[in-house]
Scaffold this motif. Structure first.
Motif, PDB file in Angstrom:
ATOM      1  N   HIS A 276      23.458  32.184 111.427  1.00 24.29           N
ATOM      2  CA  HIS A 276      23.830  31.582 112.711  1.00 24.29           C
ATOM      3  C   HIS A 276      22.854  30.450 113.022  1.00 24.29           C
ATOM      4  O   HIS A 276      21.658  30.680 113.187  1.00 24.29           O
ATOM      5  N   SER A 277      23.365  29.257 113.129  1.00 21.51           N
ATOM      6  CA  SER A 277      22.490  28.116 113.383  1.00 21.51           C
ATOM      7  C   SER A 277      22.109  27.996 114.858  1.00 21.51           C
ATOM      8  O   SER A 277      21.241  27.199 115.210  1.00 21.51           O
ATOM      9  N   ALA A 278      22.716  28.771 115.738  1.00 25.35           N
ATOM     10  CA  ALA A 278      22.389  28.709 117.174  1.00 25.35           C
ATOM     11  C   ALA A 278      20.955  29.157 117.433  1.00 25.35           C
ATOM     12  O   ALA A 278      20.333  28.720 118.407  1.00 25.35           O
ATOM     13  N   PHE A 279      20.427  30.004 116.560  1.00 20.61           N
ATOM     14  CA  PHE A 279      19.053  30.459 116.744  1.00 20.61           C
ATOM     15  C   PHE A 279      18.045  29.330 116.528  1.00 20.61           C
ATOM     16  O   PHE A 279      16.932  29.388 117.036  1.00 20.61           O
ATOM     17  N   LEU A 280      18.431  28.317 115.783  1.00 18.33           N
ATOM     18  CA  LEU A 280      17.534  27.177 115.585  1.00 18.33           C
ATOM     19  C   LEU A 280      17.326  26.414 116.889  1.00 18.33           C
ATOM     20  O   LEU A 280      16.250  25.860 117.122  1.00 18.33           O
ATOM     21  N   ASP A 281      18.332  26.392 117.750  1.00 21.42           N
ATOM     22  CA  ASP A 281      18.175  25.778 119.068  1.00 21.42           C
ATOM     23  C   ASP A 281      17.152  26.546 119.902  1.00 21.42           C
ATOM     24  O   ASP A 281      16.330  25.949 120.601  1.00 21.42           O
ATOM     25  N   VAL A 282      17.205  27.857 119.802  1.00 21.50           N
ATOM     26  CA  VAL A 282      16.232  28.694 120.517  1.00 21.50           C
ATOM     27  C   VAL A 282      14.834  28.432 119.993  1.00 21.50           C
ATOM     28  O   VAL A 282      13.865  28.322 120.761  1.00 21.50           O
ATOM     29  N   ALA A 283      14.689  28.298 118.683  1.00 20.82           N
ATOM     30  CA  ALA A 283      13.381  28.023 118.085  1.00 20.82           C
ATOM     31  C   ALA A 283      12.856  26.668 118.546  1.00 20.82           C
ATOM     32  O   ALA A 283      11.655  26.520 118.826  1.00 20.82           O
ATOM     33  N   LEU A 284      13.734  25.691 118.640  1.00 21.82           N
ATOM     34  CA  LEU A 284      13.329  24.365 119.094  1.00 21.82           C
ATOM     35  C   LEU A 284      12.843  24.397 120.538  1.00 21.82           C
ATOM     36  O   LEU A 284      11.799  23.807 120.872  1.00 21.82           O
ATOM     37  N   VAL A 285      13.545  25.099 121.395  1.00 21.22           N
ATOM     38  CA  VAL A 285      13.134  25.214 122.796  1.00 21.22           C
ATOM     39  C   VAL A 285      11.799  25.938 122.912  1.00 21.22           C
ATOM     40  O   VAL A 285      10.919  25.526 123.679  1.00 21.22           O
ATOM     41  N   LEU A 286      11.621  27.007 122.140  1.00 19.06           N
ATOM     42  CA  LEU A 286      10.346  27.731 122.156  1.00 19.06           C
ATOM     43  C   LEU A 286       9.206  26.852 121.664  1.00 19.06           C
ATOM     44  O   LEU A 286       8.110  26.867 122.238  1.00 19.06           O
ATOM     45  N   ALA A 287       9.435  26.067 120.632  1.00 16.15           N
ATOM     46  CA  ALA A 287       8.397  25.183 120.114  1.00 16.15           C
ATOM     47  C   ALA A 287       8.007  24.119 121.138  1.00 16.15           C
ATOM     48  O   ALA A 287       6.813  23.833 121.340  1.00 16.15           O
ATOM     49  N   LEU A 288       8.993  23.551 121.813  1.00 19.70           N
ATOM     50  CA  LEU A 288       8.684  22.541 122.834  1.00 19.70           C
ATOM     51  C   LEU A 288       7.957  23.151 124.025  1.00 19.70           C
ATOM     52  O   LEU A 288       7.015  22.557 124.576  1.00 19.70           O
ATOM     53  N   THR A 289       8.363  24.340 124.440  1.00 16.99           N
ATOM     54  CA  THR A 289       7.694  25.019 125.547  1.00 16.99           C
ATOM     55  C   THR A 289       6.252  25.366 125.185  1.00 16.99           C
ATOM     56  O   THR A 289       5.342  25.190 126.002  1.00 16.99           O
ATOM     57  N   ALA A 290       6.044  25.838 123.969  1.00 17.07           N
ATOM     58  CA  ALA A 290       4.680  26.168 123.529  1.00 17.07           C
ATOM     59  C   ALA A 290       3.809  24.913 123.467  1.00 17.07           C
ATOM     60  O   ALA A 290       2.631  24.955 123.827  1.00 17.07           O
ATOM     61  N   PHE A 291       4.391  23.807 123.036  1.00 22.25           N
ATOM     62  CA  PHE A 291       3.634  22.559 123.006  1.00 22.25           C
ATOM     63  C   PHE A 291       3.214  22.133 124.405  1.00 22.25           C
ATOM     64  O   PHE A 291       2.058  21.752 124.627  1.00 22.25           O
ATOM     65  N   LEU A 292       4.137  22.214 125.351  1.00 18.82           N
ATOM     66  CA  LEU A 292       3.803  21.834 126.726  1.00 18.82           C
ATOM     67  C   LEU A 292       2.765  22.778 127.330  1.00 18.82           C
ATOM     68  O   LEU A 292       1.891  22.334 128.092  1.00 18.82           O
ATOM     69  N   ALA A 293       2.835  24.049 126.990  1.00 19.86           N
ATOM     70  CA  ALA A 293       1.831  24.994 127.475  1.00 19.86           C
ATOM     71  C   ALA A 293       0.463  24.673 126.883  1.00 19.86           C
ATOM     72  O   ALA A 293      -0.557  24.732 127.593  1.00 19.86           O
ATOM     73  N   ALA A 294       0.418  24.312 125.619  1.00 20.83           N
ATOM     74  CA  ALA A 294      -0.856  23.959 124.994  1.00 20.83           C
ATOM     75  C   ALA A 294      -1.449  22.701 125.622  1.00 20.83           C
ATOM     76  O   ALA A 294      -2.661  22.624 125.849  1.00 20.83           O
ATOM     77  N   VAL A 295      -0.612  21.738 125.930  1.00 20.37           N
ATOM     78  CA  VAL A 295      -1.089  20.526 126.599  1.00 20.37           C
ATOM     79  C   VAL A 295      -1.617  20.865 127.987  1.00 20.37           C
ATOM     80  O   VAL A 295      -2.669  20.362 128.410  1.00 20.37           O
ATOM     81  N   GLY A 296      -0.921  21.744 128.687  1.00 23.44           N
ATOM     82  CA  GLY A 296      -1.382  22.164 130.013  1.00 23.44           C
ATOM     83  C   GLY A 296      -2.718  22.884 129.964  1.00 23.44           C
ATOM     84  O   GLY A 296      -3.609  22.623 130.779  1.00 23.44           O
ATOM     85  N   PHE A 297      -2.879  23.790 129.009  1.00 21.10           N
ATOM     86  CA  PHE A 297      -4.158  24.477 128.853  1.00 21.10           C
ATOM     87  C   PHE A 297      -5.268  23.498 128.498  1.00 21.10           C
ATOM     88  O   PHE A 297      -6.390  23.594 129.003  1.00 21.10           O
ATOM     89  N   ALA A 298      -4.979  22.546 127.632  1.00 16.53           N
ATOM     90  CA  ALA A 298      -5.994  21.569 127.229  1.00 16.53           C
ATOM     91  C   ALA A 298      -6.427  20.717 128.420  1.00 16.53           C
ATOM     92  O   ALA A 298      -7.623  20.449 128.593  1.00 16.53           O
ATOM     93  N   ARG A 299      -5.474  20.322 129.233  1.00 18.51           N
ATOM     94  CA  ARG A 299      -5.834  19.529 130.421  1.00 18.51           C
ATOM     95  C   ARG A 299      -6.649  20.356 131.403  1.00 18.51           C
ATOM     96  O   ARG A 299      -7.586  19.861 132.032  1.00 18.51           O
ATOM     97  N   TYR A 300      -6.295  21.633 131.541  1.00 19.83           N
ATOM     98  CA  TYR A 300      -7.045  22.524 132.424  1.00 19.83           C
ATOM     99  C   TYR A 300      -8.490  22.660 131.946  1.00 19.83           C
ATOM    100  O   TYR A 300      -9.420  22.581 132.750  1.00 19.83           O
TER     101      TYR A 300
END
Length: 91
Positions: free
Chosen positions: A57-81
């Motif tokens: 099922h290729s729909a799970f790749l969309d979920v992986a992409l969203v998780l990767a982008l969210t994790a990236f934004l969280a890492a940027v937020g922690f770094a700025r903090y």
């Protein structure tokens, strides 16, 4: 043959996730813990990718992409903090 490779990959990912969690709990500083959280997010994306290959099922790749982008934004937020003078010691 591909099923054996996928199961071996799942086992390796499980071991990596357990070791990462142990390091997350034992990490002496906050930046160490932030890096381990980022690694756990990366391992979760890898799990989702492997499961997508296994299930077909290729729909799970969309979920992986969203998780990767969210994790990236969280890492940027922690770094700025941390850069703005967040916690320096875990005392």
């Amino acid at each position: 043959m591909i099923d054996v490779v996928l199961w071996i990959s799942f086992v390796i990912m499980c071991i990596a996730l357990i070791v990462t969690f142990i390091r997350l709990v034992l990490g002496p500083t906050l930046p160490d813990r932030v890096v381990m959280l980022e690694l756990m997010a990366l391992l979760s994306v890898a799990f989702i990718g492997l499961y997508s290959i296994k299930s077909g099922h290729s729909a799970f790749l969309d979920v992986a992409l969203v998780l990767a982008l969210t994790a990236f934004l969280a890492a940027v937020g922690f770094a700025r903090y941390l850069e703005k003078g967040g916690l320096h010691d875990d005392d």
